[in-house]
Motif scaffolding. Structure first.
Motif, short mmCIF file in Angstrom:
data_model
loop_
_atom_site.label_atom_id
_atom_site.label_comp_id
_atom_site.label_asym_id
_atom_site.label_seq_id
_atom_site.Cartn_x
_atom_site.Cartn_y
_atom_site.Cartn_z
N TRP A 26 7.14 -1.58 12.02
CA TRP A 26 6.93 -2.70 12.94
C TRP A 26 7.95 -3.81 12.68
CZ3 TRP A 26 4.48 0.10 15.95
CH2 TRP A 26 3.45 0.93 15.54
N SER A 27 8.32 -4.00 11.41
CA SER A 27 9.34 -5.00 11.09
C SER A 27 10.66 -4.65 11.76
CB SER A 27 9.52 -5.08 9.57
OG SER A 27 10.49 -6.03 9.23
N THR A 79 12.80 -2.36 2.14
CA THR A 79 13.34 -1.01 2.33
C THR A 79 14.59 -0.99 3.20
OG1 THR A 79 11.79 -0.70 4.16
CG2 THR A 79 11.11 0.10 1.99
N GLY A 80 15.08 -2.17 3.59
CA GLY A 80 16.33 -2.26 4.32
C GLY A 80 16.21 -2.35 5.82
N GLY A 104 8.59 2.57 -1.22
CA GLY A 104 9.14 2.43 0.12
C GLY A 104 8.56 3.40 1.13
N ALA A 105 8.32 4.64 0.70
CA ALA A 105 7.81 5.66 1.62
C ALA A 105 6.41 5.33 2.11
CB ALA A 105 7.83 7.02 0.95
N LEU A 106 5.65 4.53 1.36
CA LEU A 106 4.32 4.11 1.78
C LEU A 106 4.36 2.80 2.56
CD1 LEU A 106 2.32 4.95 -1.48
CD2 LEU A 106 2.46 6.29 0.63
N TYR A 107 5.33 1.94 2.23
CA TYR A 107 5.49 0.68 2.95
C TYR A 107 5.94 0.90 4.39
CZ TYR A 107 7.66 -3.80 4.23
OH TYR A 107 8.03 -4.95 4.88
N GLU A 108 6.82 1.87 4.60
CA GLU A 108 7.42 2.08 5.92
C GLU A 108 6.38 2.30 7.01
OE1 GLU A 108 10.44 2.11 7.57
OE2 GLU A 108 11.03 0.87 5.88
N PRO A 109 5.43 3.23 6.87
CA PRO A 109 4.46 3.43 7.96
C PRO A 109 3.47 2.29 8.11
CG PRO A 109 3.95 4.86 6.11
CD PRO A 109 5.28 4.24 5.82
#
Length: 242
Positions: free
Chosen positions: A19-20, A46-47, A9-14
Motif C-alpha cells: 500500500w505504501s 524495504t525500499g 521484509g517479506a512479512l512487512y510487504e503484504p
C-alpha cells in the motif's frame, strides 16, 4: 508499553509495503522534485519509496537509510538500480553532511520515531537551500480503514487494545500537528495534503494473513493473543468487512 517490530521484509510487504508503494506514486507526483536530483529516503524500510523515486522521478541518485539491518538487506536485494544505495542508520542523527541532498523524504516513519521534531530538523539540515523536505503517514484515526476495521473489532473484544491502536498512540498523524512539526523545523513553505488510495484485497485471507506476520502494532497484537482469542477476532472481522 508497546514494542513495534520491524525486521522481516517479506512479512512487512503484504501488510503495509504494497500500500505504501501506491501512496508513493501519488506522493512523488505531488512534490514534483526536478529530474537529476540527489534524494534521501529516511526510514526506507524495504525500499518502496526508493523504488518509486527511481521509476518515476529520474534521480541522479537515491540514498536510503533505515535502523533495521534486516530491512536494509531486503532493500538491497530488491532494488538493483546502480543509482541507489542503502545505509543502516538513525533518523535523528543522519550520517550525512549539511545540504548534501536536493530532496529528503520519509514514508510512514515520523510517528514511530521517539523524537519526530529532531528527525524533521535533521531532514532540513541535510537538504540544500531551496530543496524539498516531505513525508507521509497514515491517517490512523480515520481513513486508514484496513487498520481501523481491525482495531475497532479488537477493542470490542478487548477494550485494552484501544491503547495500542495507532490512532490513539500517534496524534501527530493529523494535518495540524504535521504542519506544526515541519514549520517548527524551519521550512519556508509548508503544505499538508490528503492522499487517498484504494486497498483492494483478493479475498478475506489476503486481508487477514498479513496480521499474522508480527510486523507492526496490529500484527504484534494479533500474535500476542491466544489461539481462541485470535480466532474470535478473525471471525468478527470476517463478518464486518465489506
Amino acid at each position: 508499553m508497546s514494542v513495534d517490530v520491524w525486521a522481516i521484509g517479506a512479512l512487512y510487504e503484504p501488510y503495509v509495503g504494497r500500500w505504501s508503494r501506491l501512496v508513493a506514486v501519488e506522493f512523488l507526483s505531488w512534490i514534483a522534485v526536478p529530474p537529476g536530483s540527489q534524494w534521501l529516503d529516511v526510514g526506507c524500510g524495504t525500499g518502496a519509496v526508493t523504488a518509486a523515486i527511481l521509476a518515476r522521478s529520474e534521480p541522479a541518485g537515491v540514498t536510503g537509510i533505515d535502523p533495521s539491518s534486516e530491512f536494509v538487506a531486503h532493500a538491497r536485494a530488491a532494488v538493483s538500480d546502480p543509482r541507489a544505495r542503502f545505509d543502516v542508520g538513525d533518523a535523528v542523527a543522519l550520517p550525512y553532511r549539511a545540504s548534501q541532498f536536493d530532496a529528503a523524504v520519509t514514508g510512514l516513519v515520523l510517528n514511530f520515531v521517539p523524537d519526530p521534531g529532531r528527525m524533521a530538523t535533521e531532514l532540513v539540515r541535510v537538504t540544500r537551500s531551496g530543496g524539498t523536505v516531505a513525508g507521509y503517514v497514515w491517517d490512523y484515526a480515520g481513513r486508514m480503514q484496513l487498520m481501523r476495521y481491525f482495531w475497532d473489532a479488537a477493542t470490542e473484544l478487548d477494550p485494552a487494545a484501544e491503547a495500542l491502536a495507532e490512532g490513539s498512540r500517534f496524534p501527530i498523524c493529523q494535518p495540524e500537528p504535521l504542519f506544526e512539526l515541519f514549520d517548527a523545523a524551519g521550512l519556508a513553505e509548508v503544505d499538508v495534503q490528503p492522499i487517498e488510495i484504494p486497498t483492494r484485497f483478493r479475498d478475506f485471507d489476503d486481508y487477514w494473513t498479513p496480521f499474522l506476520g508480527g510486523q507492526g502494532p496490529a500484527p504484534a497484537y494479533t500474535m500476542s493473543l491466544s489461539e481462541p482469542a485470535r480466532a474470535e477476532l478473525r471471525e468478527l472481522l470476517r463478518a464486518r468487512l465489506p
